[in-house]
Design a protein around this motif. Sequence first.
Motif, PDB file in Angstrom:
ATOM      1  N   HIS A 226     116.097  21.827  83.788  1.00 21.97           N
ATOM      2  CA  HIS A 226     116.497  22.610  84.959  1.00 21.97           C
ATOM      3  C   HIS A 226     116.607  24.098  84.620  1.00 21.97           C
ATOM      4  O   HIS A 226     116.264  24.957  85.450  1.00 21.97           O
ATOM      5  N   ALA A 227     117.040  24.418  83.424  1.00 17.10           N
ATOM      6  CA  ALA A 227     117.054  25.821  83.000  1.00 17.10           C
ATOM      7  C   ALA A 227     115.625  26.350  82.891  1.00 17.10           C
ATOM      8  O   ALA A 227     115.333  27.482  83.305  1.00 17.10           O
ATOM      9  N   MET A 228     114.742  25.539  82.356  1.00 11.80           N
ATOM     10  CA  MET A 228     113.354  25.974  82.209  1.00 11.80           C
ATOM     11  C   MET A 228     112.689  26.143  83.569  1.00 11.80           C
ATOM     12  O   MET A 228     111.870  27.059  83.751  1.00 11.80           O
ATOM     13  N   TYR A 229     113.033  25.297  84.542  1.00 14.93           N
ATOM     14  CA  TYR A 229     112.472  25.462  85.880  1.00 14.93           C
ATOM     15  C   TYR A 229     112.903  26.804  86.466  1.00 14.93           C
ATOM     16  O   TYR A 229     112.126  27.459  87.175  1.00 14.93           O
ATOM     17  N   ARG A 230     114.120  27.233  86.165  1.00 12.74           N
ATOM     18  CA  ARG A 230     114.572  28.545  86.631  1.00 12.74           C
ATOM     19  C   ARG A 230     113.720  29.644  85.990  1.00 12.74           C
ATOM     20  O   ARG A 230     113.315  30.598  86.660  1.00 12.74           O
ATOM     21  N   GLU A 231     113.439  29.499  84.684  1.00 10.35           N
ATOM     22  CA  GLU A 231     112.633  30.492  84.001  1.00 10.35           C
ATOM     23  C   GLU A 231     111.201  30.506  84.526  1.00 10.35           C
ATOM     24  O   GLU A 231     110.598  31.570  84.707  1.00 10.35           O
ATOM     25  N   LEU A 232     110.640  29.332  84.801  1.00 14.97           N
ATOM     26  CA  LEU A 232     109.279  29.249  85.326  1.00 14.97           C
ATOM     27  C   LEU A 232     109.178  29.888  86.706  1.00 14.97           C
ATOM     28  O   LEU A 232     108.205  30.598  87.011  1.00 14.97           O
ATOM     29  N   ALA A 233     110.176  29.649  87.549  1.00 21.33           N
ATOM     30  CA  ALA A 233     110.174  30.260  88.886  1.00 21.33           C
ATOM     31  C   ALA A 233     110.217  31.778  88.783  1.00 21.33           C
ATOM     32  O   ALA A 233     109.538  32.492  89.538  1.00 21.33           O
ATOM     33  N   PHE A 234     111.007  32.268  87.832  1.00 23.30           N
ATOM     34  CA  PHE A 234     111.089  33.719  87.612  1.00 23.30           C
ATOM     35  C   PHE A 234     109.729  34.277  87.187  1.00 23.30           C
ATOM     36  O   PHE A 234     109.268  35.295  87.705  1.00 23.30           O
ATOM     37  N   ILE A 235     109.077  33.619  86.219  1.00 24.36           N
ATOM     38  CA  ILE A 235     107.777  34.083  85.739  1.00 24.36           C
ATOM     39  C   ILE A 235     106.767  34.090  86.885  1.00 24.36           C
ATOM     40  O   ILE A 235     106.006  35.059  87.062  1.00 24.36           O
ATOM     41  N   ALA A 236     106.743  33.033  87.680  1.00 21.94           N
ATOM     42  CA  ALA A 236     105.786  32.939  88.784  1.00 21.94           C
ATOM     43  C   ALA A 236     105.950  34.095  89.762  1.00 21.94           C
ATOM     44  O   ALA A 236     104.973  34.696  90.222  1.00 21.94           O
ATOM     45  N   GLU A 237     107.193  34.434  90.072  1.00 20.91           N
ATOM     46  CA  GLU A 237     107.453  35.519  91.013  1.00 20.91           C
ATOM     47  C   GLU A 237     107.073  36.869  90.419  1.00 20.91           C
ATOM     48  O   GLU A 237     106.422  37.700  91.078  1.00 20.91           O
ATOM     49  N   GLU A 481     103.934  43.757  72.349  1.00 10.76           N
ATOM     50  CA  GLU A 481     105.377  43.662  72.243  1.00 10.76           C
ATOM     51  C   GLU A 481     105.782  42.221  72.577  1.00 10.76           C
ATOM     52  O   GLU A 481     105.059  41.519  73.292  1.00 10.76           O
ATOM     53  N   ARG A 482     106.942  41.805  72.076  1.00  6.09           N
ATOM     54  CA  ARG A 482     107.369  40.423  72.260  1.00  6.09           C
ATOM     55  C   ARG A 482     108.750  40.330  72.895  1.00  6.09           C
ATOM     56  O   ARG A 482     109.569  41.233  72.743  1.00  6.09           O
ATOM     57  N   ALA A 483     108.980  39.219  73.555  1.00  2.71           N
ATOM     58  CA  ALA A 483     110.310  38.867  74.067  1.00  2.71           C
ATOM     59  C   ALA A 483     110.570  37.426  73.645  1.00  2.71           C
ATOM     60  O   ALA A 483     109.848  36.512  74.061  1.00  2.71           O
ATOM     61  N   GLU A 484     111.575  37.240  72.794  1.00  6.43           N
ATOM     62  CA  GLU A 484     111.835  35.928  72.206  1.00  6.43           C
ATOM     63  C   GLU A 484     112.938  35.197  72.967  1.00  6.43           C
ATOM     64  O   GLU A 484     113.939  35.794  73.369  1.00  6.43           O
ATOM     65  N   ASN A 485     112.756  33.896  73.136  1.00  7.86           N
ATOM     66  CA  ASN A 485     113.809  33.046  73.684  1.00  7.86           C
ATOM     67  C   ASN A 485     114.635  32.453  72.539  1.00  7.86           C
ATOM     68  O   ASN A 485     114.104  32.186  71.450  1.00  7.86           O
ATOM     69  N   VAL A 486     115.913  32.236  72.769  1.00  2.00           N
ATOM     70  CA  VAL A 486     116.758  31.617  71.747  1.00  2.00           C
ATOM     71  C   VAL A 486     116.285  30.191  71.490  1.00  2.00           C
ATOM     72  O   VAL A 486     115.740  29.528  72.378  1.00  2.00           O
ATOM     73  N   GLU A 497     119.266  33.112  82.134  1.00  2.07           N
ATOM     74  CA  GLU A 497     119.138  34.338  82.922  1.00  2.07           C
ATOM     75  C   GLU A 497     118.880  35.547  82.013  1.00  2.07           C
ATOM     76  O   GLU A 497     118.140  36.465  82.376  1.00  2.07           O
ATOM     77  N   GLU A 498     119.487  35.514  80.842  1.00  5.11           N
ATOM     78  CA  GLU A 498     119.235  36.577  79.867  1.00  5.11           C
ATOM     79  C   GLU A 498     117.782  36.531  79.392  1.00  5.11           C
ATOM     80  O   GLU A 498     117.141  37.574  79.207  1.00  5.11           O
ATOM     81  N   MET A 499     117.240  35.312  79.198  1.00  6.76           N
ATOM     82  CA  MET A 499     115.842  35.172  78.785  1.00  6.76           C
ATOM     83  C   MET A 499     114.915  35.748  79.860  1.00  6.76           C
ATOM     84  O   MET A 499     113.910  36.398  79.557  1.00  6.76           O
ATOM     85  N   CYS A 500     115.271  35.502  81.122  1.00  4.26           N
ATOM     86  CA  CYS A 500     114.478  36.047  82.229  1.00  4.26           C
ATOM     87  C   CYS A 500     114.533  37.581  82.230  1.00  4.26           C
ATOM     88  O   CYS A 500     113.511  38.244  82.451  1.00  4.26           O
ATOM     89  N   GLN A 501     115.706  38.125  81.983  1.00  2.00           N
ATOM     90  CA  GLN A 501     115.854  39.569  81.988  1.00  2.00           C
ATOM     91  C   GLN A 501     115.050  40.215  80.863  1.00  2.00           C
ATOM     92  O   GLN A 501     114.483  41.300  81.035  1.00  2.00           O
ATOM     93  N   ARG A 502     114.994  39.547  79.715  1.00  5.73           N
ATOM     94  CA  ARG A 502     114.173  40.070  78.618  1.00  5.73           C
ATOM     95  C   ARG A 502     112.710  40.178  79.061  1.00  5.73           C
ATOM     96  O   ARG A 502     112.023  41.156  78.751  1.00  5.73           O
ATOM     97  N   LYS A 503     112.259  39.175  79.787  1.00  9.05           N
ATOM     98  CA  LYS A 503     110.878  39.210  80.273  1.00  9.05           C
ATOM     99  C   LYS A 503     110.687  40.301  81.314  1.00  9.05           C
ATOM    100  O   LYS A 503     109.669  41.003  81.320  1.00  9.05           O
ATOM    101  N   LYS A 504     111.649  40.439  82.207  1.00  8.12           N
ATOM    102  CA  LYS A 504     111.512  41.456  83.251  1.00  8.12           C
ATOM    103  C   LYS A 504     111.412  42.848  82.641  1.00  8.12           C
ATOM    104  O   LYS A 504     110.610  43.677  83.084  1.00  8.12           O
ATOM    105  N   THR A 505     112.216  43.096  81.628  1.00  4.25           N
ATOM    106  CA  THR A 505     112.149  44.389  80.946  1.00  4.25           C
ATOM    107  C   THR A 505     110.754  44.624  80.386  1.00  4.25           C
ATOM    108  O   THR A 505     110.191  45.723  80.514  1.00  4.25           O
TER     109      THR A 505
END
Length: 513
Positions: A226-237, A481-486, A497-505
């Motif tokens: 469910h956390a990953m689905y949140r991240e996937l939705a963020f990436i798609a948008e 450049e890279r953005a790493e997930n924990v 949500e922090e992982m999503c923000q790293r990607k948005k940046t």
Amino acid sequence: MPARFTLQFNQREYEYDVYNLIRAFFPLSEIAIWYTGEERPSGDFDADFVVRYDRAHVSFSFGSMQEKWSSSEAQRKALENGRKLGVAGPVTAMCILSDPDDRTRTKNELKQLIYRNLSEATGRTLPWGDLTGIRPTKIAMKLLEEGRSDDEIGCEMKEQYFTSDGKIRLSLSVIHRESEILDRMHLEKGYSLYVGIPFCPTICLYCSFGSHRLDLCRKMEEPYFHAMYRELAFIAEEMKDFTLDTVYIGGGTPTSVSADRLNELLSVLKHEFDLDHVAEFTVEAGRPDTITEEKLRVLRQYPVSRISINPQTMNQKTLDLIGRNHTVEETIEKFHLARKMGFDNINMDLIVGLPGEGADEVSHTLDEIRKLEPDSLTIHSLALKRATRLNLFKEEYESISFRNSAEIMDLTQNCAEEMGMSPYYLYRYKNMAGNFENVGYAKPGKAGIYNVLIMEEKQSILAAGSGASTKFVFEDGRRIERAENVKDLKNYTERVEEMCQRKKTGIDSYLRH
């Protein structure tokens, strides 16, 4: 008993390249690095290497070889050749820097100096010469993009890096196939998607990935997805204005989860992303013991175009030793099942250099693979990575040999060619058995596109899941450049949500321009 060396530097630069070049000549050695002004490491060492450089020149010294190091024929020959050079002296070689302000040129001249002297001292050459990076074809690809001919590329690789003729031919074959694939992709205005499923039924002896035994962390499965689905939705948008070229579901072992969970994940991907222009959709089925007819039926309901069924070896004794809880018969059975269900692009992974396996065992594996006729074949040279159980508990396996050779690599290449395959990508790791490489072979039209994109670093890859690494490629591929997930599962679910923000940046900074 592995050789033990000290390696002294007078400055903190180029340590990684020098260390790995020495390890390439002495792959099982232990090397203690220290610096001028520090106390020499204590202990009984077989040789001392010293690297010094300043504004004018670089020098490389080695010496103090000990008799006790001569435990094998190769080591005895190295010792004999070393004595001829006066290694116990020690010996110092030096070269004048052609351009001290050019760090890349200085590094290359230092590596050339070390390679020439170690090659002369040991009587050995290395198949890739002094190349120590994980992507040796990037040099050849850059020269190709500059308009250089194959002959010119070959001369450059031989003269500058001491690459062997065989590896030059391999590199040229790979870069031409890669170039054809890259020409069809949306490199600047496209991206690829990686989805990480970090669960496995068991952890293999050689594995260094962030995998978790599903039976031991079942309670984390639901919150993780469910956390990953949140991240996937963020990436798609965030990436809706970019073309999605490839999707890769890897792990771990994605098929270690239930058919219902796979269906749920694929449904989310279909709902969130525009899959109409996807050139390749891969699911790494991986372990034959996790593949069922029900799971394959789920995959067939979605635009999955490529799967992997990975035996690693077709020798049951080795499978048992390395912790692969499946049989050779299961591999064959699941492969035929996938074919029967309509999968027409199946990759198989093999590992050479596994404990106890030599040319005879590899030949047997290849004979069995020929009967199956997969569409692509990926040959991995075993790498004893630091975090693997095989490395952490290597004293338990001292009686088992780890072998790879030019003969074995030739066997794999010949097998692939006999099945109508050509090499299309390659890469390397540190500490690979025999200082060789991983090579992907494929039949025409069956090359793994995602593999080429991740190796050549020509397109951004957005990655979801614990431990996943997003790679932003921009400025025509000149910057990355890279953005790493924990990596920790619980941390990932709580900090998605922090992982999503790293990607948005990263998206805002590097891709929207």
